[in-house]
Design a protein around this motif. Structure first.
Motif, PDB file in Angstrom:
ATOM      1  N   ILE A   1       0.839  -1.202   0.000  1.00 43.86           N
ATOM      2  CA  ILE A   1       0.000   0.000   0.000  1.00 43.86           C
ATOM      3  C   ILE A   1       0.876   1.255   0.000  1.00 43.86           C
ATOM      4  O   ILE A   1       0.637   2.193  -0.775  1.00 43.86           O
ATOM      5  N   VAL A   2       1.910   1.270   0.825  1.00 44.54           N
ATOM      6  CA  VAL A   2       2.813   2.433   0.893  1.00 44.54           C
ATOM      7  C   VAL A   2       3.448   2.669  -0.468  1.00 44.54           C
ATOM      8  O   VAL A   2       3.531   3.808  -0.956  1.00 44.54           O
ATOM      9  N   GLN A   3       3.871   1.580  -1.109  1.00 45.24           N
ATOM     10  CA  GLN A   3       4.475   1.664  -2.454  1.00 45.24           C
ATOM     11  C   GLN A   3       3.481   2.304  -3.444  1.00 45.24           C
ATOM     12  O   GLN A   3       3.834   3.200  -4.205  1.00 45.24           O
ATOM     13  N   GLN A   4       2.215   1.838  -3.410  1.00 48.16           N
ATOM     14  CA  GLN A   4       1.182   2.368  -4.314  1.00 48.16           C
ATOM     15  C   GLN A   4       0.925   3.850  -4.044  1.00 48.16           C
ATOM     16  O   GLN A   4       0.756   4.634  -4.975  1.00 48.16           O
ATOM     17  N   VAL A   5       0.918   4.229  -2.778  1.00 49.09           N
ATOM     18  CA  VAL A   5       0.668   5.633  -2.420  1.00 49.09           C
ATOM     19  C   VAL A   5       1.819   6.506  -2.923  1.00 49.09           C
ATOM     20  O   VAL A   5       1.603   7.597  -3.476  1.00 49.09           O
ATOM     21  N   GLU A   6       3.062   6.012  -2.760  1.00 45.58           N
ATOM     22  CA  GLU A   6       4.239   6.771  -3.244  1.00 45.58           C
ATOM     23  C   GLU A   6       4.138   6.964  -4.759  1.00 45.58           C
ATOM     24  O   GLU A   6       4.385   8.062  -5.279  1.00 45.58           O
ATOM     25  N   GLU A   7       3.776   5.882  -5.463  1.00 47.34           N
ATOM     26  CA  GLU A   7       3.656   5.967  -6.921  1.00 47.34           C
ATOM     27  C   GLU A   7       2.507   6.895  -7.318  1.00 47.34           C
ATOM     28  O   GLU A   7       2.586   7.603  -8.321  1.00 47.34           O
ATOM     29  N   SER A   8       1.435   6.887  -6.516  1.00 45.35           N
ATOM     30  CA  SER A   8       0.298   7.772  -6.805  1.00 45.35           C
ATOM     31  C   SER A   8       0.704   9.238  -6.640  1.00 45.35           C
ATOM     32  O   SER A   8       0.309  10.097  -7.449  1.00 45.35           O
ATOM     33  N   LYS A   9       1.501   9.529  -5.600  1.00 47.85           N
ATOM     34  CA  LYS A   9       1.975  10.913  -5.407  1.00 47.85           C
ATOM     35  C   LYS A   9       2.802  11.352  -6.612  1.00 47.85           C
ATOM     36  O   LYS A   9       2.675  12.481  -7.094  1.00 47.85           O
ATOM     37  N   SER A  10       3.634  10.444  -7.078  1.00 47.12           N
ATOM     38  CA  SER A  10       4.462  10.742  -8.248  1.00 47.12           C
ATOM     39  C   SER A  10       3.571  10.998  -9.471  1.00 47.12           C
ATOM     40  O   SER A  10       3.845  11.903 -10.283  1.00 47.12           O
ATOM     41  N   GLY A  11       2.474  10.203  -9.603  1.00 48.98           N
ATOM     42  CA  GLY A  11       1.520  10.375 -10.706  1.00 48.98           C
ATOM     43  C   GLY A  11       0.857  11.740 -10.649  1.00 48.98           C
ATOM     44  O   GLY A  11       0.660  12.402 -11.682  1.00 48.98           O
ATOM     45  N   LEU A  12       0.503  12.183  -9.428  1.00 46.32           N
ATOM     46  CA  LEU A  12      -0.137  13.497  -9.266  1.00 46.32           C
ATOM     47  C   LEU A  12       0.833  14.619  -9.668  1.00 46.32           C
ATOM     48  O   LEU A  12       0.429  15.613 -10.288  1.00 46.32           O
ATOM     49  N   GLU A  13       2.121  14.439  -9.357  1.00 40.71           N
ATOM     50  CA  GLU A  13       3.152  15.421  -9.767  1.00 40.71           C
ATOM     51  C   GLU A  13       3.223  15.498 -11.290  1.00 40.71           C
ATOM     52  O   GLU A  13       3.364  16.572 -11.870  1.00 40.71           O
ATOM     53  N   LYS A  14       3.112  14.294 -11.920  1.00 46.17           N
ATOM     54  CA  LYS A  14       3.152  14.256 -13.393  1.00 46.17           C
ATOM     55  C   LYS A  14       1.978  15.044 -13.978  1.00 46.17           C
ATOM     56  O   LYS A  14       2.122  15.762 -14.957  1.00 46.17           O
ATOM     57  N   ILE A  15       0.804  14.894 -13.337  1.00 47.75           N
ATOM     58  CA  ILE A  15      -0.382  15.620 -13.820  1.00 47.75           C
ATOM     59  C   ILE A  15      -0.147  17.125 -13.708  1.00 47.75           C
ATOM     60  O   ILE A  15      -0.431  17.904 -14.625  1.00 47.75           O
ATOM     61  N   ARG A  16       0.437  17.536 -12.553  1.00 48.33           N
ATOM     62  CA  ARG A  16       0.734  18.954 -12.345  1.00 48.33           C
ATOM     63  C   ARG A  16       1.638  19.497 -13.475  1.00 48.33           C
ATOM     64  O   ARG A  16       1.391  20.556 -14.042  1.00 48.33           O
ATOM     65  N   THR A  17       2.659  18.702 -13.802  1.00 45.40           N
ATOM     66  CA  THR A  17       3.597  19.102 -14.856  1.00 45.40           C
ATOM     67  C   THR A  17       2.878  19.202 -16.210  1.00 45.40           C
ATOM     68  O   THR A  17       3.066  20.148 -16.975  1.00 45.40           O
TER      69      THR A  17
END
Lengths: 199, 124
Positions: free
Chosen positions: A71-87
Motif C-alpha cells: 500500500i505504501v508503495q502504491q501511495v508513493e507511486e500515486s503521489k508521483s503520478g499526481l506530480e506528473k499531472i501537475r507538470t
C-alpha cells in the motif's frame, strides 16, 4: 516404673496410632497423585498452545506488513503520478493526463484491495483469542489442582472450598480447543459435500 | 438480494466488524449484529431478519443452541442460517447440520467464500 503389661499396652497403642497415621499418609498421597499427574499433563499443553499463539500471531503480522508495504508503495507511486499531472497541466499537455489518471485509478484499486486483505487477515484476532482462552483455561485447571494439593498437604478441606468459590468468580471462557489460523480439520470442499448430500 | 436483512451473531467485536464490512462489500448493506444467541433472539423480536450468520462458540447461548431454538419456532423453521466458526472437526459439522444449519464456513474465511455460501443458501 510401668509394669511389663502397662508398657505393652502403651506400645500397642502407639503402634496402632502410627499405623493409623501411615494409612492417613497413604490416603493423602493417593489424593495427591491425580492432581499432580493432571497438572503435569496440562503444563505441556498450555506451553504448546502459547507457542502456537506466538507463531500464528507472527505469521499473521507478517502477512499484514506485506500488504502495508504494498500500500505504501502504491501511495508513493500515486503521489508521483499526481506530480506528473501537475507538470502536464503546466506544460499544457492535456492529452497525456488521461493515461496518468487511468494509472492512478488502477493504483487506487490495488491500494483498496490491499486494505481489504488486511481487514480479512485480522480474523487472526478471533482465532488467537480462542487459543489464549484455551491456554488460560489449562493454567486455571493447574491452579485448581495445586490448590487441592495444598489442601491435602495442609489437611484442610477449606482450600478446596476456596477454589470452588473462586471458580464461580472466574471468567466464563468460551473457546474452540482446535481453533487454528492455518490448519482446518475439515476442508471447505468436504463441508460442501456434506451439505450437498443433505439437500 | 440487497433488500435482505442479515443478522450477524458473534461474540468477537472484531469478527462482527469484519463480517459486516465483508457483507457490505458484497452488496448486503442491511446488517444488524448480536453478541450471542440470547442477544440474537432479543434482536429478532424487534427486527425482522431474513438471513442469519452465526458463530458457534459464544457465551450465554452458543450458536448450536441458538440454531436449535430457532428451528423449534414455527416462524424460523425455514430461515436461512449460515454458521461461520473456527470449529472444523467433522463431528461438529455433522452436529450443526443435524441442528438445522443451511451451510457452514470455517474461519478464517475469504470474502468470496462468504458471498458464495450466502448465494447458495438463498438459492436453496
Amino acid at each position: 516404673m510401668p509394669t511389663n503389661q502397662g508398657l505393652q499396652t502403651k506400645l500397642q497403642k502407639e503402634i496402632e496410632e502410627l499405623a493409623l497415621s501411615i494409612t492417613e499418609i497413604v490416603v493423602k498421597f493417593r489424593e495427591l497423585h491425580n492432581p499432580l499427574r493432571e497438572s503435569s499433563e496440562k503444563v505441556p499443553q498450555a506451553t504448546e498452545q502459547l507457542d502456537k499463539i506466538s507463531e500464528q500471531t507472527e505469521a499473521a503480522t507478517h502477512q499484514m506488513l506485506d500488504r502495508v508495504e504494498e500500500i505504501v508503495q502504491q501511495v508513493e507511486e500515486s503521489k508521483s503520478g499526481l506530480e506528473k499531472i501537475r507538470t502536464c497541466v503546466k506544460e499544457n499537455r492535456i492529452d497525456d493526463i488521461e493515461g496518468i489518471i487511468q494509472d492512478l485509478t488502477n493504483k487506487a484499486d490495488v491500494t483498496c484491495n490491499g486494505a481489504y486483505t488486511i481487514m480479512d487477515a485480522l480474523q487472526f484476532q478471533d482465532i488467537t483469542s480462542q487459543q489464549m482462552n484455551h491456554a488460560a483455561s489449562l493454567l486455571e485447571d493447574i491452579e485448581n489442582k495445586l490448590q487441592s494439593i495444598m489442601g491435602v498437604l495442609n489437611g484442610r478441606q477449606d482450600d478446596k472450598d476456596k477454589s470452588s468459590d473462586k471458580e464461580t468468580g472466574k471468567k466464563n471462557r468460551v473457546y474452540d480447543p482446535h481453533a487454528d489460523l492455518f490448519e482446518k480439520k475439515t476442508e471447505q470442499s468436504v463441508i460442501d459435500d456434506l451439505f450437498a448430500k443433505k439437500t | 438480494m440487497t433488500d435482505l436483512k442479515i443478522l450477524a451473531v458473534d461474540d468477537s467485536p472484531t469478527m462482527r466488524r469484519i463480517i459486516i464490512n465483508t457483507l457490505k462489500r458484497a452488496g448486503f448493506s442491511d446488517v444488524i449484529e448480536a453478541t450471542d444467541g440470547q442477544d440474537a433472539l432479543a434482536k429478532m423480536k424487534v427486527d425482522k431478519v431474513n438471513f442469519v450468520i452465526t458463530d458457534w462458540n459464544m457465551p450465554e447461548m452458543d450458536g448450536l443452541s441458538f440454531v436449535t431454538t430457532l428451528r423449534g419456532m414455527d416462524e424460523y423453521k425455514s430461515l436461512p442460517i449460515l454458521m461461520v466458526t473456527t470449529r472444523s472437526v467433522k463431528d461438529d459439522i455433522m452436529e450443526a447440520l443435524k441442528a438445522g444449519v443451511n451451510n457452514y464456513i470455517v474461519k478464517p474465511f475469504t470474502p468470496e467464500t462468504l458471498k458464495e455460501k450466502i448465494e447458495q443458501v438463498l438459492a436453496g
